[in-house]
Design a protein around this motif. Structure first.
Motif, PDB file in Angstrom:
ATOM      1  N   LEU A 163      44.670  44.643  42.844  1.00 41.25           N
ATOM      2  CA  LEU A 163      45.227  45.926  42.417  1.00 41.25           C
ATOM      3  C   LEU A 163      44.417  46.434  41.229  1.00 41.25           C
ATOM      4  O   LEU A 163      43.714  45.661  40.588  1.00 41.25           O
ATOM      5  CB  LEU A 163      46.678  45.728  41.931  1.00 41.25           C
ATOM      6  N   ILE A 164      44.535  47.705  40.951  1.00 39.36           N
ATOM      7  CA  ILE A 164      43.973  48.219  39.698  1.00 39.36           C
ATOM      8  C   ILE A 164      45.146  48.719  38.873  1.00 39.36           C
ATOM      9  O   ILE A 164      45.911  49.580  39.325  1.00 39.36           O
ATOM     10  CB  ILE A 164      42.936  49.323  39.963  1.00 39.36           C
ATOM     11  N   ARG A 165      45.357  48.130  37.688  1.00 41.39           N
ATOM     12  CA  ARG A 165      46.515  48.472  36.862  1.00 41.39           C
ATOM     13  C   ARG A 165      46.111  48.575  35.397  1.00 41.39           C
ATOM     14  O   ARG A 165      45.193  47.863  34.948  1.00 41.39           O
ATOM     15  CB  ARG A 165      47.597  47.388  36.972  1.00 41.39           C
ATOM     16  N   THR A 166      46.827  49.453  34.660  1.00 42.36           N
ATOM     17  CA  THR A 166      46.577  49.547  33.223  1.00 42.36           C
ATOM     18  C   THR A 166      47.739  48.888  32.493  1.00 42.36           C
ATOM     19  O   THR A 166      48.906  49.141  32.812  1.00 42.36           O
ATOM     20  CB  THR A 166      46.448  51.026  32.809  1.00 42.36           C
ATOM     21  N   VAL A 167      47.398  48.011  31.536  1.00 37.09           N
ATOM     22  CA  VAL A 167      48.463  47.357  30.760  1.00 37.09           C
ATOM     23  C   VAL A 167      48.219  47.579  29.269  1.00 37.09           C
ATOM     24  O   VAL A 167      47.084  47.777  28.824  1.00 37.09           O
ATOM     25  CB  VAL A 167      48.545  45.832  31.042  1.00 37.09           C
ATOM     26  N   ARG A 168      49.310  47.565  28.521  1.00 37.02           N
ATOM     27  CA  ARG A 168      49.210  47.623  27.057  1.00 37.02           C
ATOM     28  C   ARG A 168      49.532  46.214  26.555  1.00 37.02           C
ATOM     29  O   ARG A 168      50.553  45.643  26.915  1.00 37.02           O
ATOM     30  CB  ARG A 168      50.209  48.647  26.520  1.00 37.02           C
ATOM     31  N   LEU A 169      48.616  45.694  25.691  1.00 39.19           N
ATOM     32  CA  LEU A 169      48.693  44.279  25.328  1.00 39.19           C
ATOM     33  C   LEU A 169      48.540  44.141  23.810  1.00 39.19           C
ATOM     34  O   LEU A 169      47.681  44.794  23.219  1.00 39.19           O
ATOM     35  CB  LEU A 169      47.522  43.583  26.039  1.00 39.19           C
ATOM     36  N   PRO A 170      49.354  43.274  23.168  1.00 41.48           N
ATOM     37  CA  PRO A 170      49.154  43.071  21.721  1.00 41.48           C
ATOM     38  C   PRO A 170      47.764  42.474  21.470  1.00 41.48           C
ATOM     39  O   PRO A 170      47.358  41.563  22.211  1.00 41.48           O
ATOM     40  CB  PRO A 170      50.246  42.049  21.355  1.00 41.48           C
TER      41      PRO A 170
END
Ligand SMILES: Nc1nc2c(ncn2[C@@H]2O[C@H](COP(=O)(O)OP(=O)(O)OP(=O)(O)O)[C@@H](O)[C@H]2O)c(=O)[nH]1
Ligand SMILES: [Mg+2]
Length: 436
Positions: free
Chosen positions: A377-384
């Motif tokens: 999949l292609i996904r955008t995540v927000r990560l600390p």
């Protein structure tokens, strides 16, 4: 078979292999809710050979239903008695399962030991069990099978003792035995639960890695494929039920292209229910897997029948639908063009390999990887940013498509599998950024 000391001479001598006559009746399929079906004496013969006895004769009969008291009809039973005497057989083995009363009556009529198919398979399992878990599981299955048959064992002793004076104490003894057997069953159950708890801890530590489990008919070549794809060094032998344990190894091509592969116990047509029950813990590996790799022996008489038998046992263990890769093995033994023509259309997406060859292992490894990680999949995540290290393997495999920083957060667009995404979300504090 082992050796024993000759009582008179004191020298060790080979114990002669037992001489077995096979017996089976062909019942209509609908008999007793699907318990009927064709007896398969050639397969029974292979089981007997694996158990360490020689087949010296066989009788078969077609009937609408078994005779309640002696299983076989009167005439057939007489033929069988003659055959036993002629061949000096020490054992008669039935392809069907016998009730305790049938076993008792047959023993009386034929004056040799009687085994049914379940007892024979239990015996092979007992012979091949090498780990503590396998030994406990086999013992549990044996005790559960034996419990309702204790009376048969006791009447056997009674017969040997002439019957006089043994009935009273025998009955009390029977009660004692039942109690002891039940107590032992409880001890085994408890020990197996403890082993299962340890296994679950191991499974938790694997979170985030794909797992595939090899399943299939006994002798299909699962362990051979396991050894080809990994360096597990699992025992391979041309006998039934060579493997009774689950072995798991990591297959790693690069940091992100990796999975765990498990090899485990094989199935057989009409696998005794007690064994399936007792081997639940070993077979739990199959339930936990993301993909089942169903290995079929392409060179067997009827691959479709083999597939159907495996699926039937499988339904007892894995009731839910699970992704499956069908693998036809031992393609070196068949006319491969003809075979592929015949089966590729009815089983789309299956692969055809010879597990003994290096090419075969490479093909299988690639097929498993494609099935496990193919749907990226292609996904955008927000990560600390404190957890940024978890992106290093994505960087190394060129799977970070975009990366931006916002204060103490990192916004990363990744190409990844569903399992990797779930791991980032559940273990690394990542949050999925919904596409606008
Ligand atoms: N000709 C040929 N023989 C094979 C191939 N793969 C496995 N075998 C043989 O088939 C026999 C059974 O192989 P195993 O790998 O022990 O089979 P298994 O499915 O693990 O069997 P169990 O553990 O008994 O259920 C062995 O004698 C292997 O050498 C193959 O591709 N071609
Ligand atoms: Mg094996």
């Amino acid at each position: 078979m082992g050796t024993r000391r000759d009582e008179e001479s004191g020298f060790s001598t080979e114990v002669p292999r037992e001489r077995a006559v096979l017996a089976g009746i062909h019942l209509p399929l609908a008999w007793a809710g699907g318990l009927g079906g064709e007896a398969d004496l050639p397969e029974l013969g292979r089981l007997v050979d694996t158990a360490g006895a020689d087949v010296v004769g066989q009788v078969e009969q077609r009937r609408a239903r078994p005779v309640p008291s002696t299983f076989l009809g009167k005439g057939k039973l007489e033929d069988l008695k003659e055959l036993v005497e002629e061949t000096e057989a020490t054992l008669v083995i039935f392809d069907n399962d016998l009730t305790p009363a049938q076993g008792r009556n047959l023993e009386k009529a034929l004056d040799v030991n009687i085994l049914d198919r379940t007892e024979l398979i239990l015996d092979i399992f007992a012979k091949h069990a090498s780990t503590r878990q396998a030994r406990l599981q086999v013992e549990l299955a044996q005790l559960k099978y034996m419990l309702p048959r204790l009376t048969r064992l006791w009447s056997h002793l009674e017969r040997q003792a002439g019957g006089i004076g043994t009935r009273g104490p025998g009955e009390t003894q029977l009660e004692t035995d039942r109690r002891l057997v039940n107590k032992r069953i409880a001890v085994l159950d408890k020990a197996l639960v403890e082993i299962e708890t340890t296994r679950q801890t191991q499974v938790r530590s694997r979170q985030g890695t794909y797992t595939a489990a090899l399943i299939g008919y006994t002798n299909a070549g699962k362990s051979t494929l396991m050894n080809g794809v990994t360096d597990a060094g699992v025992y391979v032998k041309d006998q039934l039920f060579a493997t009774l344990d689950a072995t798991t190894r990591k297959v790693e091509i690069d940091e992100r292209r990796r999975f765990l592969l498990t090899d485990t116990v094989g199935f057989i047509r009409r696998l005794p229910h007690h064994l399936v029950e007792s081997f639940k813990a070993t077979l739990q590996e199959v339930r936990d897997a993301d993909l089942m790799v169903h290995v079929v022996d392409a060179s067997c008489d009827d691959p479709e029948h083999q597939i159907a038998s495996v699926n039937k046992v499988l339904r007892e263990i894995v009731p839910e639908e699970k992704a499956t890769l069908l693998v036809f093995n031992k393609m070196d033994l068949v006319d491969s063009e003809l075979f592929i023509n015949r089966f590729s259309r009815s089983y789309p997406g299956s692969v055809f390999v010879a597990g003994r060859t290096e090419d075969g292992s490479t093909e299988l490894r690639e097929a498993i990887l494609t099935r496990l990680t193919g749907n990226e999949l292609i996904r955008t995540v927000r990560l600390p940013i404190t957890n940024l290290h978890c992106l290093s393997s994505f960087h190394r495999t060129g799977s970070v498509l975009e990366q931006e920083f916002e204060a103490d957060m990192c916004l990363a667009t990744l190409r990844l599998t569903e399992k990797e995404l779930n791991r980032l979300l559940s273990r690394e504090g990542a949050v999925l950024v919904e596409e606008s």
